[in-house]
Design an enzyme around this catalytic site. Structure first.
Site, mmCIF file in Angstrom:
data_model
loop_
_atom_site.group_PDB
_atom_site.id
_atom_site.type_symbol
_atom_site.label_atom_id
_atom_site.label_comp_id
_atom_site.label_asym_id
_atom_site.label_seq_id
_atom_site.Cartn_x
_atom_site.Cartn_y
_atom_site.Cartn_z
ATOM 1 N N GLY A 195 0.803 -1.069 -0.417
ATOM 2 C CA GLY A 195 -0.017 0.063 0.071
ATOM 3 C C GLY A 195 1.161 0.957 -0.270
ATOM 4 O O GLY A 195 1.721 1.644 0.845
ATOM 5 N N SER A 196 0.006 2.076 -0.358
ATOM 6 C CA SER A 196 0.998 3.319 0.306
ATOM 7 C C SER A 196 1.155 3.761 0.727
ATOM 8 O O SER A 196 0.111 3.752 1.887
ATOM 9 C CB SER A 196 0.187 4.605 -1.388
ATOM 10 O OG SER A 196 0.385 4.085 -2.621
ATOM 11 N N GLY A 197 1.872 5.106 1.308
ATOM 12 C CA GLY A 197 1.759 5.823 2.953
ATOM 13 C C GLY A 197 2.481 5.352 3.605
ATOM 14 O O GLY A 197 2.857 5.748 4.695
ATOM 15 N N HIS A 198 3.353 4.752 2.460
ATOM 16 C CA HIS A 198 5.313 4.198 3.485
ATOM 17 C C HIS A 198 6.418 4.552 3.032
ATOM 18 O O HIS A 198 6.823 4.555 3.431
ATOM 19 C CB HIS A 198 4.962 2.388 3.869
ATOM 20 C CG HIS A 198 3.873 2.251 4.416
ATOM 21 N ND1 HIS A 198 3.029 2.531 5.454
ATOM 22 C CD2 HIS A 198 2.854 1.228 3.688
ATOM 23 C CE1 HIS A 198 2.783 1.410 5.861
ATOM 24 N NE2 HIS A 198 1.746 0.994 4.783
ATOM 25 N N ASP A 258 -1.820 -8.289 0.594
ATOM 26 C CA ASP A 258 -1.209 -8.677 -0.654
ATOM 27 C C ASP A 258 -0.274 -10.309 -0.852
ATOM 28 O O ASP A 258 -0.640 -10.542 -2.334
ATOM 29 C CB ASP A 258 0.361 -8.181 0.603
ATOM 30 C CG ASP A 258 0.536 -7.163 0.242
ATOM 31 O OD1 ASP A 258 -0.580 -6.130 -0.029
ATOM 32 O OD2 ASP A 258 1.145 -5.801 0.603
ATOM 33 N N HIS A 306 0.907 0.840 9.978
ATOM 34 C CA HIS A 306 -0.921 0.524 9.951
ATOM 35 C C HIS A 306 -1.467 0.697 11.302
ATOM 36 O O HIS A 306 -3.097 0.755 10.744
ATOM 37 C CB HIS A 306 -1.696 -0.180 9.323
ATOM 38 C CG HIS A 306 -1.008 -0.860 7.879
ATOM 39 N ND1 HIS A 306 -0.068 -1.829 7.768
ATOM 40 C CD2 HIS A 306 -0.596 -0.221 6.725
ATOM 41 C CE1 HIS A 306 0.192 -1.928 6.929
ATOM 42 N NE2 HIS A 306 0.121 -1.266 6.351
#
Length: 332
Positions: free
Chosen positions: A54-57, A110, A219
């Site tokens: 996911g994005s955000g990392h 994932d 998360h």
């Protein structure tokens, strides 16, 4: 909690447009338009390495596509796993005739989507192997190590696998090496404040101004305990003890330490933590190799840090030191 964004639903595509504009060595493509790969692909016959998440990392995962590291990355929305098509795109982008190692973190979405993508691309003649990053000691005990989440330690596994693939290692050997590197790596994190995904109206969790949580995931997954914020050395000592408990370190061993910021912690505070980790390693007679301090795996604007160690043998140390280059990390 303020953010410099436009429409929240445009967060990921606008971020990817900016990333590839600033770094023309990366290209955005695939049917999904959610696959980043190298603008100058590796030569024929090299095993490709695909990752995803996911994005955000950032810099994880997309930011480690580059020479001597990853060949491609499937990108999901913020804190959401990449969809099946983007995983297929990443595998195809990484393929250059010798198969593809899928190396990503141990998260349910994932795994499911990469597993489906591997089945579908194998029907098209692309051989694949899968290795999961599962280094977070706070997420499960050693008797259930296969359930652990993948966090910052996967960056070190990227480096080892990317170097070996560049040298020409075949797919089966590369998968075995990546599993060895992953098994030699442990991590733990500590959170001081929450973050908010762009499409949400509230932070993803709440924590008091004077509180910290040991072991929280990237998360906001629950950690081990929550209590009043302690001095940096006290926090570092517990992180060190938990990470080294399973590595069986003794005098003369060599390790790579990675002190990672979660997004909103100043570099100065990361170096305060590193100072203490280095002291503890020195007390054990353990030698430090190629230390890393900075933001490698973030969680939006979450304050906090993580600590990772990879215990080295001669092969892992040589591959850690091999030159590599990507937008967020260079090894000369």
């Amino acid at each position: 909690m303020k953010k410099l964004i436009n429409n929240p639903t445009d967060y990921v595509p606008e971020m990817l447009a900016g990333l590839t504009g600033a770094h023309p060595e990366l290209v955005l493509g695939g049917e999904s338009r959610r696959c980043i790969s190298r603008a100058k692909p590796a030569g024929k016959g090299k095993v490709g390495i695909a990752t995803g998440g996911g994005s955000g990392h950032l810099p994880l995962f997309t930011g480690f596509v580059g020479e001597g590291l990853l060949d491609s990355c499937a990108i999901g929305n913020v804190f959401e796993g990449p969809n099946v098509q983007s995983c297929i795109d990443a595998i195809k982008a990484a393929e250059s005739g010798a198969g593809v190692l899928c190396l990503y973190g141990n998260y349910g979405g994932d795994r499911m989507n990469f597993d489906m993508a591997c089945e579908m691309t194998e029907m098209e003649g692309i051989a694949t192997e899968t290795v999961l990053g599962a280094d977070d000691v706070a997420s499960a005990g050693p008797e259930e190590a296969q359930k652990r989440r993948g966090v910052a330690g996967i960056v070190l596994v990227y480096k080892v696998a990317g170097a070996a693939a560049t040298e020409g290692m075949d797919l089966a050997e590369l998968a075995g090496l990546a599993r060895k590197a992953s098994a030699a790596t442990r991590s733990i994190g500590v959170a001081l404040s929450p973050c908010r995904v762009p499409t949400a109206d509230a932070p993803n969790f709440e924590i008091g101004d004077n509180e910290m949580e040991m072991g929280m995931g990237i998360h906001g997954e629950p950690g081990i305990w929550r209590a009043a914020l302690a001095p940096a050395d006290t926090v570092a000592d517990e992180m060190f003890d938990r990470v080294t408990a399973e590595l069986n370190l003794s005098s003369g061993d060599r390790v790579v330490p990675l002190v990672n910021g979660l997004g909103a912690t100043p570099l100065e505070e990361l170096f305060i933590l590193y100072r203490r980790f280095a002291e503890r390693l020195n007390q054990k007679g353990v030698e430090i190799v190629s230390p890393l301090v900075g933001n490698f795996v973030t969680s939006m604007e979450m304050a906090g840090a993580s600590f990772s160690l990879m215990k080295l043998d001669a092969e892992l140390e040589r591959l850690i030191k091999t030159p590599a280059r990507c937008p967020f990390w260079s090894v000369a």
